[in-house]
Write a protein that holds these residues in place. Structure first.
Motif, mmCIF file in Angstrom:
data_model
loop_
_atom_site.group_PDB
_atom_site.id
_atom_site.type_symbol
_atom_site.label_atom_id
_atom_site.label_comp_id
_atom_site.label_asym_id
_atom_site.label_seq_id
_atom_site.Cartn_x
_atom_site.Cartn_y
_atom_site.Cartn_z
ATOM 1 N N LYS A 298 46.113 46.210 33.892
ATOM 2 C CA LYS A 298 44.934 46.745 34.503
ATOM 3 C C LYS A 298 44.876 47.212 35.904
ATOM 4 C CE LYS A 298 41.070 45.855 32.805
ATOM 5 N NZ LYS A 298 39.724 45.943 32.362
ATOM 6 N N GLY A 299 45.866 46.697 36.500
ATOM 7 C CA GLY A 299 45.976 47.055 38.120
ATOM 8 C C GLY A 299 45.762 46.110 39.217
ATOM 9 N N PHE A 300 45.250 44.802 38.795
ATOM 10 C CA PHE A 300 44.691 43.548 39.381
ATOM 11 C C PHE A 300 45.884 43.372 40.137
ATOM 12 C CE2 PHE A 300 41.157 43.889 36.523
ATOM 13 C CZ PHE A 300 40.254 44.602 37.364
ATOM 14 N N GLN A 301 45.965 43.224 41.565
ATOM 15 C CA GLN A 301 47.181 42.421 42.115
ATOM 16 C C GLN A 301 46.838 41.237 43.181
ATOM 17 O OE1 GLN A 301 50.147 45.221 43.338
ATOM 18 N NE2 GLN A 301 50.250 46.374 41.528
ATOM 19 N N LYS A 302 45.791 41.448 43.821
ATOM 20 C CA LYS A 302 45.343 40.358 44.610
ATOM 21 C C LYS A 302 45.365 39.337 43.954
ATOM 22 C CE LYS A 302 43.800 43.621 48.133
ATOM 23 N NZ LYS A 302 42.346 43.946 48.893
ATOM 24 N N PRO A 303 45.691 37.988 44.734
ATOM 25 C CA PRO A 303 45.844 36.578 43.893
ATOM 26 C C PRO A 303 44.440 36.256 43.723
ATOM 27 C CG PRO A 303 47.671 36.717 45.501
ATOM 28 C CD PRO A 303 46.791 38.027 45.707
ATOM 29 N N GLY A 304 43.479 36.421 44.601
ATOM 30 C CA GLY A 304 42.174 35.780 44.423
ATOM 31 C C GLY A 304 41.208 36.636 43.325
ATOM 32 N N ILE A 305 41.620 37.884 43.325
ATOM 33 C CA ILE A 305 40.812 38.688 42.276
ATOM 34 C C ILE A 305 41.552 38.615 40.844
ATOM 35 C CG2 ILE A 305 40.550 40.862 41.389
ATOM 36 C CD1 ILE A 305 40.255 41.949 44.322
ATOM 37 N N LEU A 306 42.931 38.315 40.792
ATOM 38 C CA LEU A 306 43.489 37.932 39.633
ATOM 39 C C LEU A 306 42.878 36.578 39.181
ATOM 40 C CD1 LEU A 306 47.117 38.945 40.278
ATOM 41 C CD2 LEU A 306 45.818 39.514 38.379
ATOM 42 N N GLN A 307 42.854 35.732 39.971
ATOM 43 C CA GLN A 307 42.349 34.195 39.490
ATOM 44 C C GLN A 307 40.942 34.576 39.069
ATOM 45 O OE1 GLN A 307 44.169 31.361 39.008
ATOM 46 N NE2 GLN A 307 42.169 30.278 38.652
ATOM 47 N N LYS A 308 40.036 35.201 39.722
ATOM 48 C CA LYS A 308 38.823 35.112 39.412
ATOM 49 C C LYS A 308 38.730 35.847 38.116
ATOM 50 C CE LYS A 308 34.340 36.818 40.900
ATOM 51 N NZ LYS A 308 33.782 38.119 40.412
ATOM 52 N N LYS A 309 39.064 37.260 37.726
ATOM 53 C CA LYS A 309 39.224 37.845 36.542
ATOM 54 C C LYS A 309 39.752 37.028 35.467
ATOM 55 C CE LYS A 309 37.760 41.779 37.879
ATOM 56 N NZ LYS A 309 36.505 42.392 37.487
ATOM 57 N N CYS A 310 40.785 36.392 35.647
ATOM 58 C CA CYS A 310 41.395 35.292 34.625
ATOM 59 C C CYS A 310 40.439 34.342 33.971
ATOM 60 C CB CYS A 310 42.705 35.005 35.043
ATOM 61 S SG CYS A 310 44.112 36.303 35.011
ATOM 62 N N SER A 311 39.842 33.711 35.177
ATOM 63 C CA SER A 311 38.830 32.712 34.925
ATOM 64 C C SER A 311 37.655 32.916 34.322
ATOM 65 C CB SER A 311 38.549 32.043 36.314
ATOM 66 O OG SER A 311 39.664 31.303 36.930
ATOM 67 N N GLU A 312 37.249 34.359 34.393
ATOM 68 C CA GLU A 312 36.074 34.686 33.596
ATOM 69 C C GLU A 312 36.424 34.738 32.108
ATOM 70 O OE1 GLU A 312 35.508 38.757 35.017
ATOM 71 O OE2 GLU A 312 34.571 37.833 36.992
ATOM 72 N N TRP A 313 37.684 34.778 31.648
ATOM 73 C CA TRP A 313 38.307 34.810 30.259
ATOM 74 C C TRP A 313 38.702 33.541 29.675
ATOM 75 C CZ3 TRP A 313 40.599 39.697 27.799
ATOM 76 C CH2 TRP A 313 40.097 40.750 28.543
ATOM 77 N N VAL A 314 39.252 32.582 30.496
ATOM 78 C CA VAL A 314 39.865 31.563 29.799
ATOM 79 C C VAL A 314 39.155 30.370 30.047
ATOM 80 C CG1 VAL A 314 42.159 32.302 30.106
ATOM 81 C CG2 VAL A 314 41.249 31.242 32.154
ATOM 82 N N CYS A 315 37.813 30.426 30.576
ATOM 83 C CA CYS A 315 36.850 29.350 30.883
ATOM 84 C C CYS A 315 36.306 28.866 29.645
ATOM 85 C CB CYS A 315 35.591 29.546 32.006
ATOM 86 S SG CYS A 315 34.429 30.872 31.126
ATOM 87 N N ALA A 316 35.791 27.704 29.461
ATOM 88 C CA ALA A 316 35.375 27.041 28.305
ATOM 89 C C ALA A 316 34.168 27.795 27.762
ATOM 90 C CB ALA A 316 34.915 25.696 28.303
ATOM 91 N N GLY A 317 33.206 28.428 28.667
ATOM 92 C CA GLY A 317 32.176 29.310 28.054
ATOM 93 C C GLY A 317 32.599 30.634 27.528
ATOM 94 N N ALA A 318 33.522 31.227 27.982
ATOM 95 C CA ALA A 318 33.867 32.551 27.359
ATOM 96 C C ALA A 318 34.902 32.302 26.162
ATOM 97 C CB ALA A 318 34.912 33.295 28.458
#
Length: 128
Positions: free
Chosen positions: A30-50
């Motif tokens: 999707k074009g995300f490349q900055k580590p902090g943004i990647l981590q935040k975006k990925c965490s939104e999908w792989v967290c227990a709640g999601a």
């Protein structure tokens, strides 16, 4: 090896790894490349709640087969000694169940079902 030889947490262990890798690759695509943004975006999908939300939505739609529902039940009922600090016990159990069915599909080479599940994960993930 037969599915009966795997417990729910073992299936979830593999499912968690698969999900994490797929989401990371997707975010890069999707074009995300900055580590902090990647981590935040990925965490939104792989967290227990999601993951719990994804599981429950797919169950409401009747997405899973009877065999997959049995794996989900095994994952949900797995003996878990530690829980995420950011999720209640039921959310964590649903998340583990979701990871278990992913692990099952991966380990038993059910590529078509895994691809269909990934399509649904992406669809739901985009609404998080």
């Amino acid at each position: 090896m037969e599915v009966v030889n795997y417990n729910g947490t073992s299936l979830a262990f593999i499912g968690d790894a698969w999900m994490s890798l797929k989401v990371r690759l997707y975010m890069l695509e999707k074009g995300f490349q900055k580590p902090g943004i990647l981590q935040k975006k990925c965490s939104e999908w792989v967290c227990a709640g999601a993951q719990a939300k994804m599981l429950l939505e797919l169950q409401e739609q009747g997405f899973f087969t009877e065999e997959e529902e049995a794996i989900i039940q095994r994952g949900r009922n797995a003996s878990i000694r530690t829980f995420a600090k950011s999720a209640d016990v039921m959310t964590y159990r649903h998340s583990t169940a979701f990871e278990a069915v992913i692990g099952y599909l991966y380990l038993f080479h059910k590529e078509a079902r895994l691809a269909a599940l990934w399509d649904e994960i992406r669809r739901i993930g985009e609404t998080l």
